[in-house]
Every structure is written in C-alpha cells, then in structure tokens.
Design a protein around this motif. Structure first.
Motif, short mmCIF file in Angstrom:
data_model
loop_
_atom_site.label_atom_id
_atom_site.label_comp_id
_atom_site.label_asym_id
_atom_site.label_seq_id
_atom_site.Cartn_x
_atom_site.Cartn_y
_atom_site.Cartn_z
N VAL A 73 11.26 -3.59 -9.08
CA VAL A 73 11.34 -2.79 -7.86
C VAL A 73 11.10 -1.31 -8.19
N GLU A 74 11.69 -0.83 -9.29
CA GLU A 74 11.45 0.56 -9.68
C GLU A 74 9.98 0.81 -9.96
N ARG A 75 9.34 -0.12 -10.65
CA ARG A 75 7.91 0.03 -10.94
C ARG A 75 7.09 0.03 -9.65
N LEU A 76 7.47 -0.86 -8.72
CA LEU A 76 6.77 -0.93 -7.44
C LEU A 76 6.90 0.39 -6.69
N PHE A 77 8.12 0.91 -6.59
CA PHE A 77 8.33 2.16 -5.86
C PHE A 77 7.59 3.32 -6.52
N THR A 79 4.79 3.16 -8.21
CA THR A 79 3.36 3.01 -7.91
C THR A 79 3.06 3.36 -6.46
N VAL A 80 3.86 2.86 -5.53
CA VAL A 80 3.63 3.14 -4.11
C VAL A 80 3.80 4.63 -3.84
N ASN A 81 4.82 5.24 -4.41
CA ASN A 81 5.06 6.67 -4.22
C ASN A 81 3.86 7.48 -4.73
N MET A 82 3.34 7.11 -5.88
CA MET A 82 2.19 7.81 -6.43
C MET A 82 1.00 7.68 -5.49
N ARG A 83 0.77 6.50 -4.97
CA ARG A 83 -0.38 6.28 -4.09
C ARG A 83 -0.22 7.00 -2.75
N VAL A 84 1.00 7.14 -2.27
CA VAL A 84 1.22 7.87 -1.02
C VAL A 84 1.05 9.37 -1.27
N ASN A 85 1.64 9.88 -2.37
CA ASN A 85 1.61 11.31 -2.64
C ASN A 85 0.25 11.79 -3.13
N VAL A 86 -0.39 11.04 -4.00
CA VAL A 86 -1.64 11.47 -4.61
C VAL A 86 -2.85 10.83 -3.94
N GLY A 87 -2.72 9.57 -3.60
CA GLY A 87 -3.83 8.83 -3.02
C GLY A 87 -3.96 9.05 -1.53
N LYS A 88 -4.58 8.12 -0.89
CA LYS A 88 -4.85 8.24 0.53
C LYS A 88 -4.05 7.27 1.38
N TRP A 89 -2.97 6.72 0.82
CA TRP A 89 -2.15 5.80 1.59
C TRP A 89 -1.28 6.57 2.57
N SER A 90 -1.08 5.99 3.75
CA SER A 90 -0.13 6.57 4.69
C SER A 90 1.27 6.10 4.32
N THR A 91 2.26 6.79 4.84
CA THR A 91 3.65 6.39 4.58
C THR A 91 3.93 5.01 5.15
N SER A 92 3.42 4.74 6.34
CA SER A 92 3.65 3.42 6.94
C SER A 92 2.92 2.32 6.16
N GLY A 94 2.35 2.39 2.88
CA GLY A 94 3.17 2.20 1.68
C GLY A 94 4.41 1.37 1.98
N LEU A 95 5.02 1.60 3.14
CA LEU A 95 6.19 0.82 3.55
C LEU A 95 5.82 -0.65 3.74
N ASN A 96 4.69 -0.91 4.36
CA ASN A 96 4.27 -2.29 4.58
C ASN A 96 4.01 -3.02 3.25
N VAL A 97 3.34 -2.35 2.32
CA VAL A 97 3.10 -2.96 1.00
C VAL A 97 4.42 -3.23 0.30
N THR A 98 5.35 -2.29 0.39
CA THR A 98 6.66 -2.45 -0.25
C THR A 98 7.41 -3.64 0.34
N LYS A 99 7.39 -3.79 1.65
CA LYS A 99 8.07 -4.92 2.30
C LYS A 99 7.50 -6.25 1.83
N ILE A 100 6.19 -6.33 1.75
CA ILE A 100 5.56 -7.59 1.33
C ILE A 100 5.92 -7.91 -0.11
N ARG A 101 5.84 -6.93 -1.00
CA ARG A 101 6.15 -7.17 -2.42
C ARG A 101 7.62 -7.53 -2.62
N LEU A 102 8.51 -6.85 -1.92
CA LEU A 102 9.94 -7.17 -2.06
C LEU A 102 10.23 -8.57 -1.51
#
Length: 111
Positions: A73-77, A79-92, A94-102
């Motif tokens: 879970v820490e690794r997932l967060f 990665t998602v945080n990096m992609r939201v902050n640096v990449g072009k992912w939206s916050t929503s 990132g949340l959807n990807v996190t929900k699916i992975r969890l």
C-alpha cells in the motif's frame, strides 16, 4: 507479553542513524533475553515464534532510513502520488486507481 510489546515499539521522530542503530541493537538484545526466558520455562512454541520474527522485526524502520517501504500500500501511494504531482494524472484519477488496487490487494477483486 508486555516486554515483547515494549521491544516492538519504536519511538517516532528519531532520524539520526546512530541513535536508530543503537535502539535496534538494544531491543534485539532484550529480545534475546526474552527468548532465553521462554526457553528456560519450556515455552518452545513461543521461542520458535520469536526467533522466526526476529529477522523482520525492525525491517520497516531500517527500510525507512534508506527511503524504502515494506508495504504494498505504501508503494502504491508513493507511485500514485508521484504521478499526480509530477505526471498528468488528476486527483480523481489517482483515487480511482488506488481504489481498484486496494480492492485487488485486500479483497481479491480483479478488474
């Protein structure tokens, strides 16, 4: 039992490597004393359990010092945080990807 709990508890906020290494060394010494105590009283199952756990007991704090994590879970967060902050992912997004992975990690749900 209280002794084992006290051994496992690590004070947060300590960042100096020397202090952390000293804490870990002292706690491992105390754990050996608890294992010897249990062995003397014939608690072989407890001895085996504690010996098996000893190698991974302080992995999280050791890895944290090196910038690593032990949890999926820490690794997932991270990665998602990096992609939201640096990449072009939206916050929503990132949340959807996190929900699916969890859901996959904890419920066996596969999308």
């Amino acid at each position: 039992m209280a002794e084992v709990f006290d051994i496992c508890a690590i004070r947060s906020g300590v960042e100096e490597d020397e202090i952390i290494q000293g804490m870990i060394a002292a706690k491992l010494k105390r754990l050996e004393e608890v294992i010897d105590y249990c062995r003397e009283r014939g608690c072989q199952a407890t001895v085996t359990y504690l010996q098996n756990a000893k190698g991974d007991l302080f992995t999280a704090i050791s890895n944290r010092r090196q910038g690593k994590t032990t949890s999926r879970v820490e690794r997932l967060f991270r990665t998602v945080n990096m992609r939201v902050n640096v990449g072009k992912w939206s916050t929503s997004g990132g949340l959807n990807v996190t929900k699916i992975r969890l859901a996959y990690y904890y419920n066996g749900f596969d999308a």
